[in-house]
Design a protein around this motif. Structure first.
Motif, PDB file in Angstrom:
ATOM      1  N   ASP A 264       0.833  -1.202   0.000  1.00 45.58           N
ATOM      2  CA  ASP A 264       0.000   0.000   0.000  1.00 45.58           C
ATOM      3  C   ASP A 264       0.871   1.258   0.000  1.00 45.58           C
ATOM      4  O   ASP A 264       1.943   1.271   0.610  1.00 45.58           O
ATOM      5  N   GLU A 265       0.383   2.302  -0.674  1.00 41.27           N
ATOM      6  CA  GLU A 265       1.034   3.601  -0.578  1.00 41.27           C
ATOM      7  C   GLU A 265       0.765   4.166   0.819  1.00 41.27           C
ATOM      8  O   GLU A 265      -0.312   3.974   1.373  1.00 41.27           O
ATOM      9  N   ALA A 266       1.752   4.855   1.386  1.00 41.53           N
ATOM     10  CA  ALA A 266       1.590   5.383   2.745  1.00 41.53           C
ATOM     11  C   ALA A 266       0.375   6.311   2.807  1.00 41.53           C
ATOM     12  O   ALA A 266      -0.610   6.017   3.460  1.00 41.53           O
ATOM     13  N   GLY A 267       0.420   7.464   2.143  1.00 40.67           N
ATOM     14  CA  GLY A 267      -0.733   8.347   2.080  1.00 40.67           C
ATOM     15  C   GLY A 267      -1.159   8.932   3.415  1.00 40.67           C
ATOM     16  O   GLY A 267      -2.283   9.412   3.549  1.00 40.67           O
ATOM     17  N   TYR A 268      -0.301   8.886   4.414  1.00 41.08           N
ATOM     18  CA  TYR A 268      -0.654   9.430   5.720  1.00 41.08           C
ATOM     19  C   TYR A 268       0.625   9.772   6.466  1.00 41.08           C
ATOM     20  O   TYR A 268       1.722   9.380   6.060  1.00 41.08           O
ATOM     21  N   THR A 269       0.478  10.509   7.572  1.00 37.58           N
ATOM     22  CA  THR A 269       1.647  10.897   8.351  1.00 37.58           C
ATOM     23  C   THR A 269       1.241  11.067   9.815  1.00 37.58           C
ATOM     24  O   THR A 269       0.055  11.198  10.133  1.00 37.58           O
ATOM     25  N   LYS A 270       2.225  11.037  10.676  1.00 39.37           N
ATOM     26  CA  LYS A 270       1.969  11.289  12.096  1.00 39.37           C
ATOM     27  C   LYS A 270       1.628  12.768  12.284  1.00 39.37           C
ATOM     28  O   LYS A 270       2.276  13.645  11.719  1.00 39.37           O
ATOM     29  N   LEU A 271       0.568  13.048  13.049  1.00 39.17           N
ATOM     30  CA  LEU A 271       0.223  14.432  13.350  1.00 39.17           C
ATOM     31  C   LEU A 271       1.140  14.922  14.466  1.00 39.17           C
ATOM     32  O   LEU A 271       1.086  14.435  15.582  1.00 39.17           O
ATOM     33  N   MET A 272       2.016  15.875  14.128  1.00 38.25           N
ATOM     34  CA  MET A 272       3.008  16.388  15.066  1.00 38.25           C
ATOM     35  C   MET A 272       2.554  17.728  15.645  1.00 38.25           C
ATOM     36  O   MET A 272       1.901  18.525  14.974  1.00 38.25           O
ATOM     37  N   ILE A 273       2.923  17.968  16.903  1.00 37.68           N
ATOM     38  CA  ILE A 273       2.569  19.236  17.542  1.00 37.68           C
ATOM     39  C   ILE A 273       3.625  20.304  17.264  1.00 37.68           C
ATOM     40  O   ILE A 273       3.322  21.370  16.748  1.00 37.68           O
ATOM     41  N   GLY A 274       4.885  20.022  17.615  1.00 32.18           N
ATOM     42  CA  GLY A 274       5.952  21.004  17.464  1.00 32.18           C
ATOM     43  C   GLY A 274       7.057  20.502  16.565  1.00 32.18           C
ATOM     44  O   GLY A 274       6.967  19.450  15.946  1.00 32.18           O
ATOM     45  N   GLY A 275       8.135  21.284  16.492  1.00 25.61           N
ATOM     46  CA  GLY A 275       9.265  20.903  15.661  1.00 25.61           C
ATOM     47  C   GLY A 275       9.042  21.276  14.207  1.00 25.61           C
ATOM     48  O   GLY A 275       8.076  21.939  13.847  1.00 25.61           O
ATOM     49  N   ASP A 276       9.935  20.828  13.353  1.00 24.97           N
ATOM     50  CA  ASP A 276       9.890  21.191  11.940  1.00 24.97           C
ATOM     51  C   ASP A 276       8.669  20.634  11.222  1.00 24.97           C
ATOM     52  O   ASP A 276       8.295  21.114  10.154  1.00 24.97           O
ATOM     53  N   ASN A 277       8.049  19.586  11.768  1.00 28.56           N
ATOM     54  CA  ASN A 277       6.879  18.983  11.135  1.00 28.56           C
ATOM     55  C   ASN A 277       5.601  19.225  11.944  1.00 28.56           C
ATOM     56  O   ASN A 277       4.600  18.542  11.732  1.00 28.56           O
ATOM     57  N   GLY A 278       5.654  20.188  12.875  1.00 27.58           N
ATOM     58  CA  GLY A 278       4.524  20.423  13.761  1.00 27.58           C
ATOM     59  C   GLY A 278       3.493  21.375  13.192  1.00 27.58           C
ATOM     60  O   GLY A 278       3.779  22.182  12.301  1.00 27.58           O
ATOM     61  N   VAL A 279       2.263  21.280  13.730  1.00 26.34           N
ATOM     62  CA  VAL A 279       1.176  22.173  13.323  1.00 26.34           C
ATOM     63  C   VAL A 279       0.761  23.099  14.468  1.00 26.34           C
ATOM     64  O   VAL A 279      -0.117  23.942  14.294  1.00 26.34           O
TER      65      VAL A 279
END
Length: 574
Positions: A264-279
């Protein structure tokens, strides 16, 4: 900055395979345009530079005859292995087998802590485990994956075959016969399955004739003393049924559940709070009420039934959210201090996710988001360019909201006859095509002429038209009979929204939170609403009940004594 290209030397490159045609194309591009994106390096004690990421650009630059090359010097506290992995993946075409080697190195550094590696790379824990699982592949299988001779799904399936020799035999047939992932899956399912690793109830297997432990003489040379199932169809059906049960058990808690299969294609990611990948933490809490937030259930060999929560299934939205949050952080930092951005970057510690909210009670649970990890930037720093996209709503919330809006519109019309006359007439005027041949259409056409501006009708929404009609201070009463039959429920959402705006309806006058509303939400949606409206702060033992079952959470909120009057979730506002 640019440096002499002879002072830059290749480091350890996680990418072992470089497509020669792509490298030639890159070389030609660099000859014409130069190296546009600097390569990432670390400074050595002798003043030389070692490449962390950008080996292809450096190789092409040398081939193109460049004498200097732009570089970005990595801070000493940044982990070069993590940077090399992430940047190579972002720049595409890094083989999963090469990712496997780098993931194993990072896991070794973090003493096997999958969550820590997930936080530092921005990858989901599921992806970390899947890449690490490729270590069970024989060297020949991994090399075939690097050379693009087989697909990732096939390598993941071969990783479940116990002996390297058997993997290599299967690999040869797969390449020769050009088998697909599904064909390989069916082939491997015909082999024996170890019962000890089964996730379903094995009570029926104890006396089954396909249980090799009951046929020790026949299978002693091939399966030793372990119990295996030789009825692959039965084994697979029971495994899939068990996985389905796990997925079904999560539906009350999460809006979206995905079973992950090999290939399967990943098509998803961990929801991050902080850091370079945070929201950002407030946004992460809001995201829990999104239709694209949820969990994965593994259907991969060796990890069947394992669950990972705190997942965002909308990569495009997540990317925009991350960009908006990073822009807010940058704006706040620049406004607070003239210190150069290079001196205010993160220290390299893993960014918190919904699993890691600091050393507070309840930390580690993706649904416990009351703890504060970092101050949310002031909304005043957010510009139109960095505005966050609205969260997607589940179908249940959409239907509930539409029914509520219809009620609110009818209530507003019933309490303001003058406005009702204008609104109902505007509805007919805007949707006159639906009334072709009706008596009211003739009356309508005459009335439109008296307004003297027919173009306004086609270009305006219902609320605007109603405002114009109301200013006329008169209306042919014949229109009201037809307008009454023109139900608000037939209008699209935009029309109903414009009517509510025109009427200035206060939805909280006809609605307040109740058990029926909370029950239609998933547990994460309930938590998102409770956090947004401050309800979670007033419920006793919130951390405990929010980690319990959905029914208990609803009961606790309704029994909390909170006054719900005037409280309206963002998802229900017009």
């Amino acid at each position: 900055m640019n440096v002499d290209i002879t002072t830059v030397h290749p480091g350890e490159n996680p990418r072992r395979y470089m497509d020669q045609a792509e490298l030639t194309e890159l070389t030609q591009s660099i000859k014409e345009l130069g190296v546009i994106q600097p390569i990432t390096v670390k400074v050595q004690t002798d003043g030389q530079y070692i490449i962390v990421a950008g080996h292809r650009r450096h190789k092409a630059a040398v081939a193109a005859g460049l004498t200097d090359i732009p570089i970005f010097v990595l801070d000493d506290d940044k982990d070069s292995d993590t940077v090399a992995l992430v940047e190579n993946v972002i720049r595409a075409d890094m083989s999963p087998a090469e990712e496997c080697e780098r993931v194993l190195l990072l896991l070794k550094k973090s003493k096997g802590d999958v969550t820590e590696v997930s936080l530092s790379t921005g990858w989901s824990e599921d992806k970390i485990r899947r890449r690490a699982a490729l270590a069970s592949c024989s060297p020949e299988v991994r090399n075939a994956l690097v050379l693009r001779q087989i697909k990732l799904g096939i390598a993941e399936l071969l990783a479940s075959v116990p002996e390297p020799e058997n993997q290599n035999k299967a690999l040869e047939k797969i390449i020769t016969m050009n088998l697909s992932v599904e064909q390989v899956r069916q082939y491997l399912f015909r082999l024996v399955q170890k019962l000890d690793s089964a996730i379903f109830d094995r009570s029926e297997c104890s006396q089954c004739r396909f249980n090799t432990s009951l046929q020790s003489t026949l299978f002693s040379e091939t399966v030793a003393e372990d119990a295996y199932c030789t009825n692959s169809n039965c084994y697979v059906q029971k495994t899939d049924a068990a996985i389905t049960i796990v997925a079904e058990s999560l539906k009350d808690s999460y809006p979206l559940i995905k079973v992950v299969r090999a290939g399967d294609e990943a098509g998803y990611t961990k929801l991050m709070i902080g850091g370079d990948n945070g929201v950002g933490q407030p946004q992460a809490i809001r995201c829990q009420g999104c239709a694209h937030y949820g969990a994965t259930v593994s259907g991969l060999p060796g990890t069947e039934g394992e669950v990972e929560t705190g997942i965002c299934f909308d990569l495009g939205c997540n990317t925009k959210m991350v960009a908006a949050y990073q822009a807010e952080i940058s704006a706040r930092t620049m406004a607070a201090s003239p210190v150069p951005a290079s001196l205010t970057q993160a220290s390299g510690n893993p960014a918190p996710s919904l699993y890691d909210l600091g050393d507070k009670e309840g930390a580690g649970d993706p649904e416990n988001c009351n703890a504060t990890t970092e101050k949310e930037p002031d909304n005043s720093t957010q510009t139109a360019a960095t505005a966050r996209p609205a969260i997607a709503l589940t179908s249940a919330v959409k239907e509930y909201r539409r029914t509520l809006w219809n009620r609110a519109a009818m209530s507003g019309l019933g309490h303001n006859q003058d406005a009702a006359q204008s609104v109902l007439a505007a509805i007919i005027m805007k949707h006159k095509n639906a009334l072709q041949g009706h008596e009211v259409a003739k009356v309508l056409s005459k009335y439109v002429e008296t307004m003297g501006n027919t173009s306004m009708i086609d270009q305006s929404d219902v609320g605007t038209i109603a405002q114009a009609i109301q200013s006329e201070k008169h209306m042919d009463r014949k229109l009201l009979a037809a307008a009454a039959a023109y139900a608000v429920a037939q209008l699209d959402e935009a029309d109903v929204r414009s009517i509510l705006t025109f009427l200035g309806v206060d939805i909280t006058e006809i609605w307040k939170i109740d058990g029926d509303y909370l029950t239609l939400l998933t547990k994460t949606e309930i938590i998102s609403v409770a956090d947004e409206l401050g309800i979670s702060e007033k419920v006793a033992d919130w951390k405990k009940v929010s980690n319990g079952k959905k029914a208990e959470l609803v009961q606790a909120i309704m029994a909390s004594g909170v006054v719900f009057n005037g409280l309206l979730p963002t998802t229900l506002r017009y």
